[in-house]
Write a protein that holds these residues in place. Sequence first.
Motif, short mmCIF file in Angstrom:
data_model
loop_
_atom_site.label_atom_id
_atom_site.label_comp_id
_atom_site.label_asym_id
_atom_site.label_seq_id
_atom_site.Cartn_x
_atom_site.Cartn_y
_atom_site.Cartn_z
N VAL A 494 0.88 -0.97 -0.28
CA VAL A 494 -0.19 -0.19 0.05
C VAL A 494 0.88 1.69 0.20
O VAL A 494 0.05 1.97 -0.79
CB VAL A 494 -0.73 -0.07 1.14
N SER A 495 2.25 1.30 0.35
CA SER A 495 2.88 2.38 1.02
C SER A 495 3.75 2.61 -0.62
O SER A 495 3.75 4.28 -0.87
CB SER A 495 3.91 2.05 1.70
N VAL A 496 4.05 1.19 -0.83
CA VAL A 496 4.21 1.51 -2.48
C VAL A 496 2.91 2.59 -3.48
O VAL A 496 4.02 3.36 -4.27
CB VAL A 496 4.68 0.35 -3.21
N CYS A 497 2.38 1.56 -3.36
CA CYS A 497 1.24 2.41 -4.48
C CYS A 497 0.83 3.85 -3.97
O CYS A 497 0.53 5.12 -4.89
CB CYS A 497 0.06 1.12 -3.97
N CYS A 499 2.95 6.13 -2.92
CA CYS A 499 3.72 7.34 -2.99
C CYS A 499 4.25 7.05 -4.61
O CYS A 499 4.12 8.19 -5.03
CB CYS A 499 5.26 6.38 -2.92
N LEU A 500 3.74 5.88 -5.31
CA LEU A 500 3.83 6.03 -6.34
C LEU A 500 3.17 6.73 -7.51
O LEU A 500 3.10 7.25 -8.32
CB LEU A 500 3.74 4.69 -7.50
N PHE A 553 8.50 12.08 -3.28
CA PHE A 553 7.12 10.56 -3.18
C PHE A 553 8.15 9.67 -4.14
O PHE A 553 8.32 8.68 -4.58
CB PHE A 553 5.90 10.70 -4.01
N LEU A 554 9.24 10.31 -5.78
CA LEU A 554 9.91 8.78 -5.83
C LEU A 554 11.20 8.55 -5.22
O LEU A 554 11.52 6.94 -5.14
CB LEU A 554 10.49 9.58 -6.72
N LEU A 555 11.56 9.61 -4.40
CA LEU A 555 12.23 8.59 -3.59
C LEU A 555 12.13 7.44 -2.70
O LEU A 555 12.49 6.15 -1.91
CB LEU A 555 13.50 9.95 -2.97
N GLY A 556 10.50 7.90 -2.11
CA GLY A 556 9.67 7.66 -1.05
C GLY A 556 9.12 5.55 -1.71
O GLY A 556 9.44 5.06 -1.02
N THR A 557 9.00 6.05 -3.31
CA THR A 557 9.16 4.85 -3.98
C THR A 557 9.67 3.78 -3.45
O THR A 557 9.84 2.34 -3.43
CB THR A 557 8.09 4.54 -4.90
N TRP A 560 10.70 1.97 -0.01
CA TRP A 560 9.37 1.28 0.27
C TRP A 560 9.95 -0.06 -0.92
O TRP A 560 9.63 -1.25 -0.32
CB TRP A 560 8.23 1.71 0.01
N ASN A 561 10.20 0.17 -1.91
CA ASN A 561 10.49 -1.05 -2.35
C ASN A 561 11.59 -1.83 -1.92
O ASN A 561 11.58 -3.09 -1.93
CB ASN A 561 11.15 -0.53 -4.39
N THR A 562 12.50 -1.47 -1.79
CA THR A 562 13.43 -1.88 -0.89
C THR A 562 13.48 -1.93 0.04
O THR A 562 14.08 -3.48 0.96
CB THR A 562 14.18 -0.66 -0.78
N LEU A 563 12.49 -1.99 1.18
CA LEU A 563 11.80 -2.04 2.59
C LEU A 563 10.96 -3.63 2.26
O LEU A 563 10.82 -4.33 2.97
CB LEU A 563 11.05 -1.54 3.22
N TYR A 564 10.18 -3.87 1.02
CA TYR A 564 9.88 -4.64 0.69
C TYR A 564 10.43 -5.46 -0.03
O TYR A 564 10.38 -6.77 0.23
CB TYR A 564 9.05 -4.05 -0.83
N ALA A 565 11.65 -5.89 -0.54
CA ALA A 565 12.92 -6.33 -0.77
C ALA A 565 13.37 -7.04 0.54
O ALA A 565 13.43 -8.18 0.81
CB ALA A 565 13.91 -5.78 -1.99
N THR A 566 13.87 -5.95 1.24
CA THR A 566 13.99 -6.36 2.61
C THR A 566 13.81 -7.67 3.33
O THR A 566 14.01 -8.67 4.18
CB THR A 566 14.81 -5.82 4.00
#
Length: 794
Positions: A494-497, A499-500, A553-557, A560-566
């Motif tokens: 949800v956070s990724v979406c 921000c994007l 918001f692009l850095l935020g995207t 959150w992508n990296t946190l998802y990968a983590t």
Amino acid sequence: MKELWIMVVFATVSFPQEDLITSSAIPTTIDIKNPTTDDPITLNTTGLPTTGYPTSIPITSTSLPTTSNTTSITTTPPLVCINGGELQSGVCICPDEWTGETCSEGYFCNSTSKDGFSFPRTVVGWSAYSEESCDEKTTSAGLPVALAECSNNTGSPQFDAPNRLECELTLNDILGNISSSSSHLRKLAFSTQILTSQPKRLSADNITTAAQIANTLLQSANITEDITVAAVTTISQLLNASEESTQERDAVQNLTETLDMFSLDQNNNVSSVVRPNVAVLSVQVPSDTVGIQFTALTGRSGNFVANRINVNTNTSELIADKGGSTDVQIVIKFPPVLHSKNTNHSIGFVLYQNDRFFRSKAFRASPGTSRRVISANLGQVSGLHVEMLFKPTAVPNTSLYDFACVSWNYTLKDWSTFGCSKVNHSEDGLQCFCNHTTNFAVLMSFRRDFKYADELNWITILGCSMSIIGLSLTITFQIATRKSRKTNPTVLLVSVCVCLLIFTLLFMLGVNNPHKQLGKPKIQEDNILPPSDTHTERDRGPCTAVAVLLQYFLLGTFTWNTLYATHVFLMIRNSLATSPSHFTAYTVAIGWGLPAVVVALTLGISYRVDDPLRYRQEEFCWLAALDPKGNFDFKLPMFWGFLVPVAFMLIFNTVVLICFTVTTAKTNPHLTSTRHTSMKKKFLSSFSLAVVLGLSWILGYLLLITQNQTMYTILNISFCVLTTTQGLQIFILFTARTAIVKKKMSSTLKSISNVGIPLHTRKFSLWRGEHSDNVESYTQQDTDLSFSPCSTDI
């Protein structure tokens, strides 16, 4: 594409009767008699092109008597430039080493060995430095041991006798000796020239010392032609130096004043010295002349060469330069009072390749840009009429916006518009008028030109529009189905979406700057000094605010992508079915806090209210990335404020994707999910993870290093399509393919069928023996990661 239109003027002769002569019968010269005057007319067809002409030529005539008067029609073939020359507006622009109408005449000394030293090929009038250098153990290690002048005194270019450097000698030693004694000036002058032959190596103290030495040499009572040449060459080399200091500023100011007075003094027995960056001319003009004209023509390299510097001592008009081959022109019209004195006048000209010796505080220049400066000195004479023509500087990807005609004020130590005004401007040159003589220049301000591919623009609009819809549906679905799923809504996805989605909306609605000033020239009538050669309007706020939000918001995207990968990495490594304790709290703090820290640092380092373009671009409300020449600048925030942190995130995400792919590709006999998972589902799982991790942005980095034009176009289109449709891809892979959506769609179709619309469905399987189960409960990865050890809601 620029097209060259060639206009051909035809001369038509009309006679009472028309005869037809075929092209094969046309002689080289056709004699036709005029029946009225009984005079012959000769049509010379030699050199006329045959392509595109009719095979017969109609000529009207009743008789062909003979007489004596003839008319000849000829054509001049276009010039063919050789030896690297370029044809521009009917004139061959030659390299420095060649001259002549077609660049066929050599203007250089061939490489040779003389007195034990080897010298490279050198333009006439320039200095050549030996290939032999000082020993590494000496203070002048790496510098040439000797120099030789390429002269044309005998009618054949050849090197003069070499002058040698004592490798233990320093500029400070020379300054001490030259101030205490006037002996050995020639040797000290050439030693200074060699010690400054590599300007990039000079420190600020070296530049100051060398400027003081040159100043002393030009003021010496024992100066000779050789000493003058060495001193002017040293000045030319200092103009290429990179270091600057406050102490140097005073030294070069004194040097330019001395050089002006030196050019005016006819007692120095030197009429002209032309070096790559400086040209000094002393001219005597008779009392009855109306004026004097100085012109400098361009070359391929932009350097000054003696055969391209010209002086006309009896003219008062600027020459027409429709070809645009003149860099600088200056005309001094003499007042009538000078004619009545019946005496000759001494005039000095100094032309500088750049304005390094004239650094301005009022005019802020972009790094890597320069302006030519010309000095005209006629002594204490009032009522002068000075006209100048400067060729506009060609700056890539920019258009001339405005300019100012200025002169150097030694009292203010800066440029001033006092006594100068604009006369005219065109593509051929910028014309100025001043009522006095001193150092003149034209300060130009530019605006960026941007060119875009319409196809990519439409792809961006369409892709972003679909992504906005897809992201909105995905966020709504996550929240609306939280009760029907086994776990709570996914915080990471949800956070990724979110921000994007916000970034895409801002990009679509606010990335274009409504207050941009580009392209169209705005030449003002008033001669006003521009503050900079680029747009420096004070920040109005909205565009910078949009740029800040876009960066956040692009850095935020990506964060959150990296946190998802983590999270995926932790699940693979520990084979856990649930997230670690306090993981959600940590992710929220990092996901929203880290981008804020990066944005705050970027603003604090680069943003200024009076110069917002250090942080953002002019036309787009996005991070600044290019220098004034249109090249990528690693010092601007686009690199270190976005590309560097995102690069680390993408590298980590790529590693996680590889680990995930390898793990899911293995079949674990103890896990039913892996035994009954097809390769299709395994591929879709990896592809889904790649999409949500934003790995398509790797193509953007490849665009920065790609040189091949075809590959660049392919990567550019692929990058545009994949990144703009990322939201749509997330919707398809993480929402549309879920069991709940499929079940809802099936129920909807059945309801529609019950209304009376017959529906026929048939199920086909591409894989025989494929195992399928009806799953009504939904988890986040039930269609993508259901076979993985990390099969849980994230």
